[in-house]
Structures are given as C-alpha cells and as structure tokens.
Design a protein around this motif. Structure first.
Motif, PDB file in Angstrom:
ATOM      1  N   ILE A 147      -3.987  -2.570  -3.707  1.00  0.00           N
ATOM      2  CA  ILE A 147      -3.805  -1.413  -4.732  1.00  0.00           C
ATOM      3  C   ILE A 147      -4.960  -0.934  -5.350  1.00  0.00           C
ATOM      4  O   ILE A 147      -5.127  -0.079  -6.322  1.00  0.00           O
ATOM      5  CB  ILE A 147      -2.924  -2.026  -5.748  1.00  0.00           C
ATOM      6  CG1 ILE A 147      -3.385  -2.892  -6.776  1.00  0.00           C
ATOM      7  CG2 ILE A 147      -1.502  -2.333  -5.182  1.00  0.00           C
ATOM      8  CD1 ILE A 147      -2.663  -3.429  -7.761  1.00  0.00           C
ATOM      9  N   GLY A 148      -6.149  -1.483  -4.931  1.00  0.00           N
ATOM     10  CA  GLY A 148      -7.464  -0.965  -5.271  1.00  0.00           C
ATOM     11  C   GLY A 148      -8.117  -1.598  -6.346  1.00  0.00           C
ATOM     12  O   GLY A 148      -9.077  -1.085  -7.197  1.00  0.00           O
ATOM     13  N   LYS A 149      -7.718  -2.572  -6.954  1.00  0.00           N
ATOM     14  CA  LYS A 149      -8.306  -3.358  -8.099  1.00  0.00           C
ATOM     15  C   LYS A 149      -9.494  -4.241  -7.347  1.00  0.00           C
ATOM     16  O   LYS A 149      -9.440  -5.604  -7.619  1.00  0.00           O
ATOM     17  CB  LYS A 149      -7.374  -4.287  -8.860  1.00  0.00           C
ATOM     18  CG  LYS A 149      -5.986  -3.610  -9.158  1.00  0.00           C
ATOM     19  CD  LYS A 149      -6.226  -2.438 -10.265  1.00  0.00           C
ATOM     20  CE  LYS A 149      -4.966  -2.043 -10.789  1.00  0.00           C
ATOM     21  NZ  LYS A 149      -5.123  -0.693 -11.854  1.00  0.00           N
ATOM     22  N   THR A 150     -10.465  -3.430  -7.287  1.00  0.00           N
ATOM     23  CA  THR A 150     -11.612  -4.079  -6.410  1.00  0.00           C
ATOM     24  C   THR A 150     -12.556  -5.120  -7.292  1.00  0.00           C
ATOM     25  O   THR A 150     -12.683  -6.150  -6.798  1.00  0.00           O
ATOM     26  CB  THR A 150     -12.714  -2.973  -6.204  1.00  0.00           C
ATOM     27  OG1 THR A 150     -12.212  -1.903  -5.402  1.00  0.00           O
ATOM     28  CG2 THR A 150     -13.726  -3.447  -5.346  1.00  0.00           C
ATOM     29  N   GLY A 158       0.738  -1.196  -0.069  1.00  0.00           N
ATOM     30  CA  GLY A 158      -0.025   0.147  -0.020  1.00  0.00           C
ATOM     31  C   GLY A 158       0.916   1.289  -0.087  1.00  0.00           C
ATOM     32  O   GLY A 158       0.495   2.255  -0.822  1.00  0.00           O
ATOM     33  N   TYR A 159       1.767   1.274   0.591  1.00  0.00           N
ATOM     34  CA  TYR A 159       2.531   2.509   1.102  1.00  0.00           C
ATOM     35  C   TYR A 159       3.412   2.832  -0.464  1.00  0.00           C
ATOM     36  O   TYR A 159       3.556   3.847  -0.834  1.00  0.00           O
ATOM     37  CB  TYR A 159       3.731   2.142   2.037  1.00  0.00           C
ATOM     38  CG  TYR A 159       3.437   2.838   3.597  1.00  0.00           C
ATOM     39  CD1 TYR A 159       3.880   4.185   3.680  1.00  0.00           C
ATOM     40  CD2 TYR A 159       2.900   2.180   4.447  1.00  0.00           C
ATOM     41  CE1 TYR A 159       3.566   4.733   5.102  1.00  0.00           C
ATOM     42  CE2 TYR A 159       2.433   2.598   5.656  1.00  0.00           C
ATOM     43  CZ  TYR A 159       2.688   3.778   5.949  1.00  0.00           C
ATOM     44  OH  TYR A 159       2.580   4.272   7.174  1.00  0.00           O
ATOM     45  N   ASN A 160       3.972   1.778  -0.978  1.00  0.00           N
ATOM     46  CA  ASN A 160       4.849   2.009  -2.385  1.00  0.00           C
ATOM     47  C   ASN A 160       4.024   2.117  -3.252  1.00  0.00           C
ATOM     48  O   ASN A 160       4.214   2.782  -4.170  1.00  0.00           O
ATOM     49  CB  ASN A 160       5.596   0.501  -2.251  1.00  0.00           C
ATOM     50  CG  ASN A 160       6.782   0.542  -1.250  1.00  0.00           C
ATOM     51  OD1 ASN A 160       7.828   1.276  -1.593  1.00  0.00           O
ATOM     52  ND2 ASN A 160       6.871  -0.208  -0.253  1.00  0.00           N
ATOM     53  N   TYR A 161       2.688   1.483  -3.484  1.00  0.00           N
ATOM     54  CA  TYR A 161       1.881   1.822  -4.531  1.00  0.00           C
ATOM     55  C   TYR A 161       1.514   3.308  -4.550  1.00  0.00           C
ATOM     56  O   TYR A 161       1.413   4.097  -5.382  1.00  0.00           O
ATOM     57  CB  TYR A 161       0.625   0.865  -4.609  1.00  0.00           C
ATOM     58  CG  TYR A 161      -0.357   0.962  -5.666  1.00  0.00           C
ATOM     59  CD1 TYR A 161       0.038   0.608  -6.767  1.00  0.00           C
ATOM     60  CD2 TYR A 161      -1.389   1.824  -5.804  1.00  0.00           C
ATOM     61  CE1 TYR A 161      -0.798   0.433  -7.924  1.00  0.00           C
ATOM     62  CE2 TYR A 161      -2.077   1.888  -6.686  1.00  0.00           C
ATOM     63  CZ  TYR A 161      -1.893   1.429  -7.959  1.00  0.00           C
ATOM     64  OH  TYR A 161      -2.701   1.432  -9.011  1.00  0.00           O
ATOM     65  N   GLY A 162       1.350   3.656  -3.157  1.00  0.00           N
ATOM     66  CA  GLY A 162       0.597   5.068  -3.145  1.00  0.00           C
ATOM     67  C   GLY A 162       1.756   6.045  -3.428  1.00  0.00           C
ATOM     68  O   GLY A 162       1.694   7.082  -4.145  1.00  0.00           O
ATOM     69  N   ALA A 163       3.012   5.677  -3.075  1.00  0.00           N
ATOM     70  CA  ALA A 163       4.358   6.668  -3.613  1.00  0.00           C
ATOM     71  C   ALA A 163       4.559   6.435  -4.922  1.00  0.00           C
ATOM     72  O   ALA A 163       5.754   7.083  -5.438  1.00  0.00           O
ATOM     73  CB  ALA A 163       5.326   6.255  -2.420  1.00  0.00           C
ATOM     74  N   GLY A 164       4.080   5.552  -5.816  1.00  0.00           N
ATOM     75  CA  GLY A 164       4.384   5.275  -7.049  1.00  0.00           C
ATOM     76  C   GLY A 164       5.867   4.391  -7.304  1.00  0.00           C
ATOM     77  O   GLY A 164       6.179   4.583  -8.409  1.00  0.00           O
ATOM     78  N   LEU A 165       6.088   3.757  -6.153  1.00  0.00           N
ATOM     79  CA  LEU A 165       7.227   2.552  -6.426  1.00  0.00           C
ATOM     80  C   LEU A 165       6.827   1.240  -6.638  1.00  0.00           C
ATOM     81  O   LEU A 165       6.677   0.518  -6.053  1.00  0.00           O
ATOM     82  CB  LEU A 165       7.881   2.672  -4.936  1.00  0.00           C
ATOM     83  CG  LEU A 165       8.610   4.423  -4.697  1.00  0.00           C
ATOM     84  CD1 LEU A 165       8.968   4.161  -3.129  1.00  0.00           C
ATOM     85  CD2 LEU A 165       9.556   4.729  -5.702  1.00  0.00           C
TER      86      LEU A 165
END
Length: 461
Positions: free
Chosen positions: A394-397, A313-320
């Motif tokens: 990552i929100g792929k619901t 979650g952190y890294n996806y939000g940060a674009g990593l």
C-alpha cells in the motif's frame, strides 16, 4: 490496423475482468487461489535450493560451506530482481485498481529493464572482485576455491536471474500467479535433472552444479518473458521506458523494503558465516544447511503473502479498505497456524533433516540445535511477514523498510556477532530466535497505526 484495435479491445476486456475479480470476488478463496501457485513456486524453488545443498553435500564439508558463502551473493541477485519487480509491481497493481492501465504498462516496462541492467552490474562487479569478495563473506582458506568456482557461472547468468525474479513479481501483481509459477517450476524441475548429471556423470563438481543452475535460470527467464508478452494484463514496450522523477520515486519506494529485506539477508548470512568461522567448516556448513531448510518452512508463509499482494494492491487502489483489512487478518491466521505445524514437524525431524544434506556428526549437532531454536519463534513470523507485505503493497515505504531491516539486519546481525562471545556456538544457533522476538515487539505498534488509519479511512468513505 484492425488487428491492433482488436488486440487493444481484448486487452481492455481482460483488464476489466481482472479488476472485477480482484475487487468483487470472494476474498478468502481469491487469496488462496492466488497463493497456491506462489506457494508451489516457492516450494519448487526451495526444493531446487535443497537439492543443490544435497548434491553438493555429497562432495564434502568444505563444498557445503561454500554454499553458505555463495548464498550471500545469490541473495544480492535476488534482491535486485525483487527491488525492481516489487517496486514496479506494487504501484502497477494500485494503478490497475484505478483503471490507469497506461501508467501500469510504463511501470512494468521500467521495472523489467531496470532488473536486467542491475543484473549486468552485478556480473561486472562480481567477476572483477571474486576472490576478495568470498573472503570478505567469511570463506575459510579451504572453502574459498570452491566458492569461487561455484559463483562464476551464477554471476555470468545474473542478468537473466534478476530478470526472472522481476518478471515473477510483475506477473503476480497482475493477478497472474499461475503464469508466474510455470516459468519457475519448469526451470527448477529441469535443474533437478541437470545438476546430478553435471556434478557426477560429467564429473564437473561445484562448477557443474552452478552451470546447471545458470542454464535453468536462463530458461525460466525466457519462459516468463514469453508468457508476460502473450498473456499479461499490461505489456512490456521499449517505448514505455521513459523514466520520470515521480515514476522513479514510486519504484524506489515500492522496491526499497524488498531490497532492504534481501540486503539484510545478505548481511545476516555474512555475519552468520563470520561468527561460525572460528568454530570451523562444520559450523559454516551446518548453518548453511539450516538456512536452506528454513527457506522451505517460510516458503508457504511467503507464498500466502504473495497471494495477498495483488488483492491488497487492487483494493487499496480502488479505495476498498475493508477488503484490505479482512484479507490481512485472514492471511495472519492462516500463516500462524501453518508455521505452528511446521515448527512441530521440524523439531521432531531436525537431526534427520540435517543428516540428509551432510552426514557428519559435528554438522548434524550444530544444525539440529539451530533448527530447534528457530522452532520456538517460527509462528511469530506470520504476523511479522504479513504486516510487512501489506505495508509495502500500500506504499507505506518508511514503515515497510524499517521492519524489513529489523529481523535480519537490525537485530540478527548484532545478535549473531555478540552472542557467540558469551555463549560460544550456542550464540550462533539461537541468534535468529532472539531476532524474531525483537522484530515482533517492533512490528506490533508500527503496524497498529497503519491498521487504525485504514479503519478511519473506511469509516470516512
């Protein structure tokens, strides 16, 4: 005023330190460090569940069967807690990755209150429909009174249980897996002491087993609430509980796969009970024991996924995105190897494992066969589970919800209802094995598209 400012400064420093560790720390060791407390929590929770099965198994076969009926209701309670905990937690971890701590705090607050409210709804509905409910879930006339007795204390404690599950998720998504572990471990360890006392020394039987569980779950809830308020990266506040349409959509999207997974689990358990019903109490008891044992095997894989979630979650939000992909494949490899080892151990020890919980010849025969069928496909769930965990985080619901429903709903429920007509009790025993294979066939192409998308975004970045 100075104290408030000092607290805000400390909170910001804690949040910045957590962000730096999640986005820059050594990936493998970070996932393992976060996974170990989650695995311990799951193992302890499983030990509590197995101890429940062990102690109640001393009371009789009908009582063991009642555990299988109650398991469906407990899955619903867990589903609602995870719906709000994972729903708010997924978005919260991505917001923390974007340094948007205010919105993260709102998500945490709404998720916590939502879990308590849903638990209260379960209490009211469950207590008002208890007898028809247990019959609908597959209870035989001999099992029904024990199932009703067991469920009463659990339904009363449902708000605290939902709150406890939600807080456990919310702490993990902040990267505080050790704190999440503490509350669950204390409650489960206390349950191991109270349950035999209530069942045998105080002669309270099934009611005593459930009362011990309800008390210990409430204690876990209180501990987790205090730890969240004292040490959380973001904190609960009633003033933050302003639900807007975008926030509701985010929480529902993030929590829907968990709810579907748990709802499918309830459907699967109910279908297993219904399918086993014509074969008698021994079949229901044997399958109930198998479900509890497999929880133990899956707890390591689930805990590894839970260790990956905040990192993802952190890294996806940060674009990593490269760190997200590396973390995913690392978790798939570790989970697959671990499940292969567990499959070998369970295959060899299957009769003894079942006999620990109920030394009844018919129960042991049915339980042993069901366990060994599941060993054939246990390792496939490493990829299935990690893919579903990543999609949800990552929100792929849509993808996460569909695949969450596959294993226990779309494939297991029909299989366990259809196969017994062709194979008898063997159809009940092998249904999960069939479902696991079909789930993998669906998961590979769906998740491949998501992995390709992240690779393209990484190259574009």
């Amino acid at each position: 005023m100075k104290n408030k400012q000092s607290q805000k400064t400390k909170t910001k420093k804690d949040a910045d330190a957590e962000y730096a560790e999640m986005t820059q720390g050594p990936l493998r060791s970070l996932i393992i460090r976060l996974a170990i407390p989650a695995i311990i929590s799951n193992l302890v929770t499983t030990i509590y569940s197995l101890s429940d099965t062990f102690f109640i198994g001393r009371l009789g076969t009908a009582q063991s069967g009642a555990m299988g009926i109650a398991f469906s209701v407990m899955t619903v309670i867990q589903a609602m807690g995870f719906f709000f905990g994972n729903g708010a937690g997924n978005s919260m971890s991505r917001e923390l990755g974007k340094h948007n701590n205010t919105r993260a705090a709102r998500l945490l607050s709404i998720g916590f209150i939502g879990a308590l409210a849903s638990g209260l709804a379960i209490t009211l509905v469950g207590l008002s429909t208890l007898h028809p409910l247990v019959r609908m879930l597959g209870a035989t006339p001999t099992i029904e009174p024990y199932a009703v007795t067991y469920l009463i204390p659990l339904l009363i404690a449902a708000p605290m249980m939902c709150g406890s599950f939600a807080l456990n998720c919310l702490l993990r998504y902040q990267g505080l897996a050790s704190l999440a572990m503490i509350g669950l471990v204390i409650g489960s360890a206390l349950n191991l002491i109270l349950e035999p006392v209530f069942i045998f020394l105080l002669h309270m039987g099934m009611f005593g087993a459930a009362l011990a569980t309800a008390i210990c779950q409430t204690i876990s809830f209180v501990i987790l609430a205090v730890l969240s308020m004292m040490h959380g990266v973001v904190h609960f506040s009633l003033r933050q509980c302003r639900l807007t349409v975008p926030l509701a959509r985010e929480i529902a999207g993030g929590g829907l796969p968990s709810m579907i997974r748990n709802a499918a689990g309830t459907l699967a358990v109910t279908c297993v009970n219904i399918a086993a019903n014509p074969f008698g109490d021994a079949a229901i008891a044997g399958m109930a024991i198998v479900m509890r044992i497999m929880l133990g095997a899956n707890s390591i894989m689930i805990g590894l996924g839970q260790g990956f979630q905040p990192v993802c979650g952190y890294n996806y939000g940060a674009g990593l995105y490269k760190r997200v992909l590396k973390g995913f494949w690392f978790c798939v490899k570790v989970a697959t190897i671990a499940m292969l080892a567990f499959a070998a151990i369970i295959w060899i020890t299957a009769p003894d494992l079942v006999r620990i919980f109920r030394d009844d010849t018919a129960v042991v025969l049915i339980g042993t066969a069901a366990l060994r069928f599941q060993c054939y496909t246990l390792a496939l769930n490493g990829y299935n589970m990690m893919a579903n965990t990543m999609q949800q985080t990552i929100g792929k619901t849509v993808a996460a919800s569909f695949l969450a429903f596959c294993r226990l709903g779309l494939f297991l429920a029909p299989a366990v209802l259809i196969l017994p007509h062709m194979l008898g009790i063997v159809g009940v025993e092998c249904a999960q094995c069939v479902s696991d294979v079909l789930t993998l066939i669906c998961t590979i192409p769906v998740h491949r598209r998501i992995l390709d998308g992240l690779n393209r975004e990484e190259i574009g970045a």
